[in-house]
Design a protein around this motif. Structure first.
Motif, short mmCIF file in Angstrom:
data_model
loop_
_atom_site.label_atom_id
_atom_site.label_comp_id
_atom_site.label_asym_id
_atom_site.label_seq_id
_atom_site.Cartn_x
_atom_site.Cartn_y
_atom_site.Cartn_z
N TYR A 65 0.85 -1.19 0.00
CA TYR A 65 0.00 0.00 0.00
C TYR A 65 0.88 1.24 0.00
O TYR A 65 1.99 1.23 0.52
CB TYR A 65 -0.86 0.08 1.26
CG TYR A 65 -1.91 -0.98 1.42
CD1 TYR A 65 -1.63 -2.18 2.04
CD2 TYR A 65 -3.22 -0.76 0.98
CE1 TYR A 65 -2.61 -3.15 2.21
CE2 TYR A 65 -4.20 -1.72 1.16
CZ TYR A 65 -3.88 -2.91 1.77
OH TYR A 65 -4.85 -3.86 1.95
N GLN A 77 0.64 5.12 1.44
CA GLN A 77 -0.15 5.99 2.31
C GLN A 77 0.37 7.41 2.26
O GLN A 77 1.50 7.68 2.65
CB GLN A 77 -0.14 5.49 3.75
CG GLN A 77 -0.94 6.40 4.68
CD GLN A 77 -1.47 5.67 5.89
OE1 GLN A 77 -0.98 4.62 6.24
NE2 GLN A 77 -2.47 6.24 6.54
N ILE A 105 4.38 7.02 2.72
CA ILE A 105 4.73 5.84 3.51
C ILE A 105 4.25 4.62 2.75
O ILE A 105 3.10 4.57 2.31
CB ILE A 105 4.09 5.90 4.90
CG1 ILE A 105 4.64 7.08 5.68
CG2 ILE A 105 4.32 4.58 5.66
CD1 ILE A 105 3.91 7.37 6.97
N LEU A 137 3.42 0.75 2.89
CA LEU A 137 3.08 -0.29 3.86
C LEU A 137 3.04 -1.66 3.18
O LEU A 137 2.52 -1.79 2.08
CB LEU A 137 1.72 -0.02 4.48
CG LEU A 137 1.61 1.19 5.40
CD1 LEU A 137 0.15 1.55 5.65
CD2 LEU A 137 2.30 0.92 6.72
N PHE A 148 0.32 -6.02 9.42
CA PHE A 148 1.03 -4.96 8.71
C PHE A 148 2.43 -4.78 9.25
O PHE A 148 2.69 -4.96 10.44
CB PHE A 148 0.30 -3.62 8.90
CG PHE A 148 -0.91 -3.47 8.04
CD1 PHE A 148 -2.12 -4.05 8.39
CD2 PHE A 148 -0.85 -2.74 6.87
CE1 PHE A 148 -3.24 -3.90 7.60
CE2 PHE A 148 -1.96 -2.58 6.08
CZ PHE A 148 -3.16 -3.16 6.44
N LYS A 174 5.56 -1.88 9.74
CA LYS A 174 5.52 -0.50 10.25
C LYS A 174 5.64 0.54 9.15
O LYS A 174 5.42 1.72 9.39
CB LYS A 174 6.62 -0.30 11.29
CG LYS A 174 6.37 -1.06 12.57
CD LYS A 174 7.34 -0.65 13.66
CE LYS A 174 7.03 -1.35 14.97
NZ LYS A 174 5.72 -0.98 15.49
N GLY A 175 6.02 0.10 7.98
CA GLY A 175 6.08 1.02 6.86
C GLY A 175 7.47 1.57 6.61
O GLY A 175 8.33 1.59 7.49
#
Lengths: 110, 113
Positions: free
Chosen positions: A36, A38, A86, A88, A100, A102-103
């Motif tokens: 992802y 973000q 960010i 992910l 998930f 932490k990115g």
């Protein structure tokens, strides 16, 4: 313990550079790996990977999964300032659970 | 605690009933998000709490959904008169500042029958 680990946590590069983001995982009954992006409120979906060795591409972004070594990479070529975000990584596993990382915070300098 | 804790992990409820989902963020994290993920969909933003500021409720899909965060810590997401389309995994995430270092909980799977 099920976990997803992303690296690096933070990355600063210049526009035009190529970056590689890493995601390793340890889960029971792996089902899928998702990337992802973000920028604001909700992460936007990039890729879902379920099979090893098959690269998925979308424009300048690409991703591949290695189910033997339990990791995935997200590549971004010819980076632009709009790629700052960010990123992910998430893994879907047993009983439709999702975990998930932490990115990775990516910042692209003009 | 060491991570974001959500409870219950699974909830099956009858259509029309109210449900409460709980999120315990990491101690000291001022930012708290609620998301939901429906089968095959990406994450859908629901609501965002940041410190003592008024929450950003712009993602709540209807007035049946509400959330509160007591004392800047624990948050409860309430869904009234549940509908089958509410079935999803509800995820909570917290971070220190709201900009980086999100930690997600393991989610609550809500099934409305």
């Amino acid at each position: 313990e099920d976990k997803v680990v992303q690296s690096p946590l933070s990355l600063v590069v210049h526009e035009g550079d190529t970056v590689t983001l890493n995601c390793s995982y340890e889960v029971t009954n792996f089902r899928s790996l998702l990337w992802y992006k973000q920028e604001k409120k909700a992460p936007t979906f990039l890729f879902m990977l379920t099979s090893s060795g098959i690269e998925k591409k979308s424009g300048r972004l690409s991703s591949i999964l290695d189910k033997k070594e339990l990791f995935s990479i997200l590549n971004i070529t010819a980076t632009q300032t709009g790629d700052s975000a960010i990123y992910l990584c998430a893994v879907g596993y047993r009983d439709d659970k999702i975990i998930f990382g932490k990115g990775t915070r990516l910042h692209i300098l003009p | 605690g060491a991570g974001v804790s959500q409870s219950p992990s699974n909830k099956v409820t009858e259509k029309g009933k109210d449900v409460e989902l709980r999120c315990d963020p990491i101690s000291g994290h001022t930012a708290l998000y609620w998301y939901r993920q429906s089968l095959g969909q990406g994450l859908e933003f629901l609501i965002y709490f940041q410190g003592n500021s008024a929450p950003d409720k712009s993602g709540l899909p209807s007035d049946r959904f509400s959330a509160e965060r007591t004392g800047g810590s624990v948050s409860t997401l309430t869904i009234q008169r549940t509908q089958q389309e509410d079935s999803a995994v509800y995820l909570c995430a917290s971070s220190l500042t709201g900009e980086f270092g999100y930690t997600f909980g393991s989610g609550t799977r809500l099934t409305v029958v």
